[in-house]
Design an enzyme around this catalytic site. Structure first.
Site, PDB file in Angstrom:
ATOM      1  N   GLN A 117      -5.742   5.374  38.999  1.00  0.00           N
ATOM      2  CA  GLN A 117      -4.427   6.026  39.008  1.00  0.00           C
ATOM      3  C   GLN A 117      -4.524   7.444  39.564  1.00  0.00           C
ATOM      4  O   GLN A 117      -5.388   8.230  39.174  1.00  0.00           O
ATOM      5  CB  GLN A 117      -3.866   6.053  37.570  1.00  0.00           C
ATOM      6  CG  GLN A 117      -2.450   6.579  37.474  1.00  0.00           C
ATOM      7  CD  GLN A 117      -1.434   5.715  38.222  1.00  0.00           C
ATOM      8  OE1 GLN A 117      -1.426   4.494  38.110  1.00  0.00           O
ATOM      9  NE2 GLN A 117      -0.563   6.354  39.004  1.00  0.00           N
ATOM     10  N   LYS A 158       2.002  -1.086  34.103  1.00  0.00           N
ATOM     11  CA  LYS A 158       1.236  -2.060  34.894  1.00  0.00           C
ATOM     12  C   LYS A 158       0.531  -3.041  33.956  1.00  0.00           C
ATOM     13  O   LYS A 158       0.509  -4.257  34.204  1.00  0.00           O
ATOM     14  CB  LYS A 158       0.222  -1.327  35.785  1.00  0.00           C
ATOM     15  CG  LYS A 158       0.900  -0.580  36.943  1.00  0.00           C
ATOM     16  CD  LYS A 158      -0.011   0.418  37.636  1.00  0.00           C
ATOM     17  CE  LYS A 158       0.777   1.235  38.664  1.00  0.00           C
ATOM     18  NZ  LYS A 158       0.002   2.310  39.292  1.00  0.00           N
ATOM     19  N   ASP A 162      -4.143  -1.645  45.477  1.00  0.00           N
ATOM     20  CA  ASP A 162      -3.193  -0.612  45.911  1.00  0.00           C
ATOM     21  C   ASP A 162      -3.040  -0.617  47.435  1.00  0.00           C
ATOM     22  O   ASP A 162      -2.091  -0.042  47.963  1.00  0.00           O
ATOM     23  CB  ASP A 162      -3.689   0.783  45.480  1.00  0.00           C
ATOM     24  CG  ASP A 162      -3.107   1.231  44.145  1.00  0.00           C
ATOM     25  OD1 ASP A 162      -2.024   0.726  43.779  1.00  0.00           O
ATOM     26  OD2 ASP A 162      -3.719   2.084  43.481  1.00  0.00           O
TER      27      ASP A 162
END
Ligand code: NAP
Length: 300
Positions: free
Chosen positions: A103, A59, A126
């Site tokens: 994460q 990412k 997200d």
């Protein structure tokens, strides 16, 4: 991926579509730069899970390629929940950061929902915050979860309009199965599908799957979708990413999806391979959400 794919089968190339998403983003990023805005993404990584490290690094690399600002905040697995919430609050207040992701998985002593709830919904790239989940469900603009959003982009690119089609989603997770079903059932362009959600308790799964014009597998088990479960001419989207042992490879394993690709592909009108299908889209849509969040937050 190998073998006898029928000539009529379109292989959906996620790498190419992700490239075209990034190309379109570049213009947007240039426009924001001209207005003095550099979209910024912060990834918080707790612990040293190797897969999570790989995801976070890729990412950050994707941000670098697009000239976005990125920060990776690494903390050991034994930090307290309060410490993590403190990091999230600081990022909420940080003007350089427009996207925050924590994460997953988090260590067992932490409550993922409390952490998700602490993220400013405007920076929730997200798309997991219940505010954004709710906006998605009522069909209002918000930040969409990356993998389902990526699936819609794939369908759009290949001009596969779900309107009026029978879509069967196998899997009911909050990050893939439920949100892709919620998106495709909307009264909206690239939606208007008749959606069925199947899962491990679904009776007669093969029969349910055979009804699908578009079959989406988000299961996490190799070869769960077999030839007999797919109708001739169906579109198959394989979200699964599974490691299977393979001593012929350098790493000793290879990645496969949830679909028995070699047998299923010849029956399909279109199918995503693994790797190279849905996977590349997830990161591309994360970049897209970060740029979108920056534009909305700054009003540029
Ligand atoms: P998950 O939370 O484990 O959910 C799996 C779902 O599959 C559950 O709803 C489960 O049913 C259902 N299921 C399991 N075995 C089944 C069976 N034999 N028949 C029918 N349904 C079955 O997984 P996830 O997070 O959604 O991820 C699914 C897969 O997608 C994983 O391989 C993951 O690595 C991959 N993934 C890929 C990307 C990408 O970017 N390519 C992104 C996210 C996830 P129950 O609810 O009844 O248990």
């Amino acid at each position: 991926m190998s073998g006898s794919v029928g000539e009529k089968t379109q292989i959906i190339d996620g790498k190419e579509v992700a490239k075209s998403v990034r190309r379109a983003l570049k213009d947007r990023i240039k426009g924001l730069a001209a207005a003095g805005v550099t979209p910024g993404l912060a990834a918080v990584l707790v612990g040293d899970d190797p897969a999570s490290q790989t995801y976070v690094n890729s990412k950050a690399r994707a941000c670098e390629k697009l000239k976005l600002y990125s920060e990776v905040i690494r903390r050991p697995a034994d930090i307290s929940q309060d410490e993590l919430l403190g990091i999230v609050n600081d990022l909420n207040a940080n003007d350089q950061i427009h996207g925050i992701l924590v994460q997953s998985p988090l260590p067992k002593h932490m409550d993922e929902l409390s952490v998700t709830l602490a993220i400013d919904p405007a920076k929730d790239v997200d798309g997991f915050h219940p505010f954004n989940v709710g906006m998605m469900l009522i069909g209002r603009p918000g930040l969409l979860p990356c993998t389902p959003h990526g699936i819609v982009k794939l369908l759009e690119h290949y001009e596969i309009d779900p309107s009026g089609k029978q879509v069967v989603v196998v899997g009911r997770s909050n990050i893939v199965g439920k949100p892709i079903a919620a998106i495709l059932v909307q009264k909206a362009p690239m939606a208007n599908a008749t959606v069925t959600i199947a899962h491990s308790r679904t009776a007669n799964l093969a029969e349910v799957c055979r009804r699908a014009d578009i079959l989406i597998a988000a299961i996490g088990r190799p070869d769960t979708i077999t030839e007999d479960m797919v109708r001739e001419g169906a579109v198959v989207i394989d979200v699964g990413v599974n490691r299977v042992d393979d001593s012929s490879t350098e790493k000793g394993y290879r990645l496969v999806g949830d679909v028995d690709f070699d047998k299923v592909a010849p029956k399909c009108s279109a199918i995503t391979p693994v790797p190279g299908g849905v996977g590349p889209m997830t990161i591309a849509m994360l970049m897209s959400n970060t740029v979108e969040a920056a534009a909305r937050i700054t009003g540029k």
